[in-house]
Write an enzyme that holds these catalytic residues in place. Sequence first.
Site, PDB file in Angstrom:
ATOM      1  CB  SER A  61     -49.697 -76.701  -5.637  1.00 27.63           C
ATOM      2  OG  SER A  61     -50.936 -76.290  -6.160  1.00 27.63           O
ATOM      3  CE  LYS A  97     -50.838 -72.345  -5.663  1.00 30.91           C
ATOM      4  NZ  LYS A  97     -50.106 -73.543  -5.871  1.00 30.91           N
TER       5      LYS A  97
END
Length: 192
Positions: A61, A97
């Site tokens: 990710s 993230k």
Amino acid sequence: MNKSAARPSVGQVQAELDRLAYRRRYRSVLASTMYALITVAAVAVLVATLLLPVLQIYGTSMTPTLTEGELVVSVKGSAFEPGDILAFYFNNKILVKRVIARPGEWVDIDEAGNVSVNGVPLDEPYLTEKALGDCDIDLPYQVPDGKLFVLGDHRSTSQDSRVGMIGCIGEEYIVGKIVFRVWPLTEFGKVE
């Protein structure tokens, strides 16, 4: 029977006393060395756990910024800016993230994956591709108080604040800001 043959000489007695003294010194040095090593190890564990957690990256990710298997160091704190990379707890896992927006800011993402915060398009040089990805929130979206809106750098596969199940991240779940890569050695250095 000769009594003088059974008695040790002065040199032998001195040698035995020296050997016993050496053994006592050796044990003392060994004990203090072990104590020092245990203390250093305990301090290192405390620092690594409380101030500078070392994390291993799993998944894709955050590609291309971070790739699977890399080891990174995070720093605990509470002043997070857009562009910072965070590690946070979600469902007994640690996710990594990038901060996109802070509390009260409005986030909008178009069909092509272009992100705007408060109507201003973001310059995102860390991306190799843009995508709307898996998004089930209503856009534009206002970030709630005490939360951060985060996105992965690999937008087509990342599960992040665009997904209601994850949503925005409360500061109480944040492990820290990713600042340094320590493995592999070829990539050693600051993470941006």
